[in-house]
Design a protein around this motif. Structure first.
Motif, PDB file in Angstrom:
ATOM      1  N   VAL A   1      49.065  38.568  40.759  1.00 33.07           N
ATOM      2  CA  VAL A   1      48.913  38.362  42.195  1.00 33.07           C
ATOM      3  C   VAL A   1      49.195  39.669  42.940  1.00 33.07           C
ATOM      4  O   VAL A   1      48.467  40.048  43.866  1.00 33.07           O
ATOM      5  N   ALA A   2      50.235  40.379  42.522  1.00 30.81           N
ATOM      6  CA  ALA A   2      50.553  41.665  43.157  1.00 30.81           C
ATOM      7  C   ALA A   2      49.402  42.658  42.982  1.00 30.81           C
ATOM      8  O   ALA A   2      49.046  43.376  43.926  1.00 30.81           O
ATOM      9  N   ALA A   3      48.813  42.691  41.792  1.00 29.07           N
ATOM     10  CA  ALA A   3      47.672  43.586  41.546  1.00 29.07           C
ATOM     11  C   ALA A   3      46.486  43.200  42.419  1.00 29.07           C
ATOM     12  O   ALA A   3      45.771  44.063  42.932  1.00 29.07           O
ATOM     13  N   CYS A   4      46.291  41.911  42.600  1.00 32.66           N
ATOM     14  CA  CYS A   4      45.199  41.443  43.472  1.00 32.66           C
ATOM     15  C   CYS A   4      45.436  41.904  44.908  1.00 32.66           C
ATOM     16  O   CYS A   4      44.512  42.362  45.581  1.00 32.66           O
ATOM     17  N   LYS A   5      46.658  41.777  45.356  1.00 31.19           N
ATOM     18  CA  LYS A   5      46.980  42.082  46.750  1.00 31.19           C
ATOM     19  C   LYS A   5      47.026  43.571  47.041  1.00 31.19           C
ATOM     20  O   LYS A   5      46.711  43.997  48.153  1.00 31.19           O
ATOM     21  N   ASN A   6      47.417  44.388  46.046  1.00 28.47           N
ATOM     22  CA  ASN A   6      47.495  45.834  46.315  1.00 28.47           C
ATOM     23  C   ASN A   6      46.195  46.568  45.986  1.00 28.47           C
ATOM     24  O   ASN A   6      46.102  47.777  46.135  1.00 28.47           O
ATOM     25  N   GLY A   7      45.188  45.835  45.505  1.00 26.92           N
ATOM     26  CA  GLY A   7      43.883  46.439  45.279  1.00 26.92           C
ATOM     27  C   GLY A   7      43.709  47.137  43.949  1.00 26.92           C
ATOM     28  O   GLY A   7      42.693  47.792  43.721  1.00 26.92           O
ATOM     29  N   SER A   8      44.685  47.026  43.047  1.00 26.08           N
ATOM     30  CA  SER A   8      44.551  47.715  41.755  1.00 26.08           C
ATOM     31  C   SER A   8      43.700  46.925  40.758  1.00 26.08           C
ATOM     32  O   SER A   8      43.418  47.413  39.666  1.00 26.08           O
ATOM     33  N   SER A   9      43.280  45.734  41.127  1.00 26.46           N
ATOM     34  CA  SER A   9      42.384  44.941  40.285  1.00 26.46           C
ATOM     35  C   SER A   9      40.965  45.474  40.435  1.00 26.46           C
ATOM     36  O   SER A   9      40.618  46.076  41.444  1.00 26.46           O
ATOM     37  N   SER A  10      40.130  45.220  39.445  1.00 25.07           N
ATOM     38  CA  SER A  10      38.732  45.664  39.512  1.00 25.07           C
ATOM     39  C   SER A  10      37.851  44.650  40.250  1.00 25.07           C
ATOM     40  O   SER A  10      36.652  44.835  40.338  1.00 25.07           O
ATOM     41  N   GLU A  11      38.462  43.591  40.792  1.00 24.66           N
ATOM     42  CA  GLU A  11      37.712  42.539  41.476  1.00 24.66           C
ATOM     43  C   GLU A  11      38.123  42.480  42.942  1.00 24.66           C
ATOM     44  O   GLU A  11      39.162  43.007  43.321  1.00 24.66           O
ATOM     45  N   ASP A  12      37.300  41.789  43.742  1.00 28.00           N
ATOM     46  CA  ASP A  12      37.695  41.591  45.128  1.00 28.00           C
ATOM     47  C   ASP A  12      38.914  40.661  45.158  1.00 28.00           C
ATOM     48  O   ASP A  12      39.180  39.918  44.215  1.00 28.00           O
ATOM     49  N   ARG A  13      39.647  40.720  46.244  1.00 31.04           N
ATOM     50  CA  ARG A  13      40.930  40.013  46.340  1.00 31.04           C
ATOM     51  C   ARG A  13      40.811  38.504  46.114  1.00 31.04           C
ATOM     52  O   ARG A  13      41.586  37.916  45.365  1.00 31.04           O
ATOM     53  N   ALA A  14      39.825  37.865  46.758  1.00 29.86           N
ATOM     54  CA  ALA A  14      39.686  36.408  46.641  1.00 29.86           C
ATOM     55  C   ALA A  14      39.392  35.990  45.208  1.00 29.86           C
ATOM     56  O   ALA A  14      39.994  35.048  44.677  1.00 29.86           O
ATOM     57  N   THR A  15      38.485  36.698  44.557  1.00 28.99           N
ATOM     58  CA  THR A  15      38.143  36.379  43.167  1.00 28.99           C
ATOM     59  C   THR A  15      39.335  36.608  42.259  1.00 28.99           C
ATOM     60  O   THR A  15      39.633  35.790  41.379  1.00 28.99           O
ATOM     61  N   CYS A  16      40.022  37.709  42.458  1.00 29.78           N
ATOM     62  CA  CYS A  16      41.189  38.043  41.637  1.00 29.78           C
ATOM     63  C   CYS A  16      42.262  36.959  41.746  1.00 29.78           C
ATOM     64  O   CYS A  16      42.793  36.494  40.735  1.00 29.78           O
ATOM     65  N   LEU A  17      42.568  36.531  42.969  1.00 25.42           N
ATOM     66  CA  LEU A  17      43.588  35.492  43.170  1.00 25.42           C
ATOM     67  C   LEU A  17      43.149  34.162  42.554  1.00 25.42           C
ATOM     68  O   LEU A  17      43.957  33.463  41.941  1.00 25.42           O
ATOM     69  N   ARG A  18      41.881  33.833  42.707  1.00 26.34           N
ATOM     70  CA  ARG A  18      41.360  32.581  42.140  1.00 26.34           C
ATOM     71  C   ARG A  18      41.470  32.611  40.609  1.00 26.34           C
ATOM     72  O   ARG A  18      41.909  31.644  39.986  1.00 26.34           O
ATOM     73  N   GLU A  19      41.090  33.735  40.001  1.00 25.78           N
ATOM     74  CA  GLU A  19      41.158  33.828  38.542  1.00 25.78           C
ATOM     75  C   GLU A  19      42.590  33.872  38.025  1.00 25.78           C
ATOM     76  O   GLU A  19      42.883  33.310  36.969  1.00 25.78           O
ATOM     77  N   ALA A  20      43.473  34.509  38.758  1.00 25.60           N
ATOM     78  CA  ALA A  20      44.884  34.519  38.351  1.00 25.60           C
ATOM     79  C   ALA A  20      45.442  33.093  38.354  1.00 25.60           C
ATOM     80  O   ALA A  20      46.160  32.687  37.430  1.00 25.60           O
ATOM     81  N   GLY A  21      45.096  32.335  39.388  1.00 30.04           N
ATOM     82  CA  GLY A  21      45.548  30.939  39.463  1.00 30.04           C
ATOM     83  C   GLY A  21      44.952  30.086  38.357  1.00 30.04           C
ATOM     84  O   GLY A  21      45.636  29.262  37.743  1.00 30.04           O
ATOM     85  N   ALA A  22      43.670  30.291  38.083  1.00 31.56           N
ATOM     86  CA  ALA A  22      43.015  29.531  37.019  1.00 31.56           C
ATOM     87  C   ALA A  22      43.609  29.890  35.660  1.00 31.56           C
ATOM     88  O   ALA A  22      43.810  29.013  34.812  1.00 31.56           O
ATOM     89  N   ALA A  23      43.914  31.162  35.465  1.00 27.94           N
ATOM     90  CA  ALA A  23      44.522  31.586  34.200  1.00 27.94           C
ATOM     91  C   ALA A  23      45.913  30.991  34.039  1.00 27.94           C
ATOM     92  O   ALA A  23      46.293  30.557  32.944  1.00 27.94           O
ATOM     93  N   ARG A  24      46.660  30.951  35.124  1.00 25.28           N
ATOM     94  CA  ARG A  24      48.009  30.355  35.072  1.00 25.28           C
ATOM     95  C   ARG A  24      47.921  28.877  34.695  1.00 25.28           C
ATOM     96  O   ARG A  24      48.686  28.392  33.859  1.00 25.28           O
ATOM     97  N   GLN A  25      46.978  28.174  35.290  1.00 26.97           N
ATOM     98  CA  GLN A  25      46.803  26.752  34.996  1.00 26.97           C
ATOM     99  C   GLN A  25      46.361  26.547  33.545  1.00 26.97           C
ATOM    100  O   GLN A  25      46.890  25.682  32.840  1.00 26.97           O
TER     101      GLN A  25
END
Length: 137
Positions: free
Chosen positions: A47-71
């Motif tokens: 989530v921190a990587a999504c929010k600080n922009g260090s992910s290779s994806e846009d923020r919304a997609t990154c957060l959605r995938e992080a949540g799906a991976a957690r589940q």
């Protein structure tokens, strides 16, 4: 007769584009695989990587995938495939191509040709060159 060099270039670009898209998708999902290995702290790091922009994806997609991976991880459905499984998956992606493109795709999967770029840059371009003789009139 169409320019055979232009036709060959078009086929190479089409094949390379298909492979780049597949590899970019695989690379983009790598952080999701990592989330299934441990606990909530990995999710927080994602989530921190999504929010600080260090992910290779846009923020919304990154957060959605992080949540799906957690589940998925909480259900035990998220696994980290080995190198052999990743290569097998890459070879399977080549199966949907026409025979002439499939051969080049398999060569690229097996490490032949020129490689350029990285996942963090947005994709890996793998290029092979196949010389096709012109047909006689």
């Amino acid at each position: 007769m169409p320019n055979s060099t232009a036709t060959l270039r078009h086929q190479l670009l089409r094949s390379a584009s298909a492979l780049v898209i597949g590899l970019a998708a695989l690379g983009g999902a790598s952080h999701v695989l990592a989330a299934g290995k441990t606990d909530n702290s990995d999710y927080q790091q994602q989530v921190a990587a999504c929010k600080n922009g260090s992910s290779s994806e846009d923020r919304a997609t990154c957060l959605r995938e992080a949540g799906a991976a957690r589940q998925a991880a909480s259900r035990g459905n998220l696994t980290d495939p080995g190198a052999a499984q990743l290569k097998e998956n890459a070879m399977k992606r080549c199966e949907g191509l026409p025979q002439s493109d499939r051969i080049d795709c398999e060569k690229r999967v097996n490490g032949e040709g020129r490689v350029e770029g990285s996942v963090s840059e947005g994709g890996i371009l793998r290029e092979t060159v196949t010389i096709v003789p012109a047909t006689a009139k």
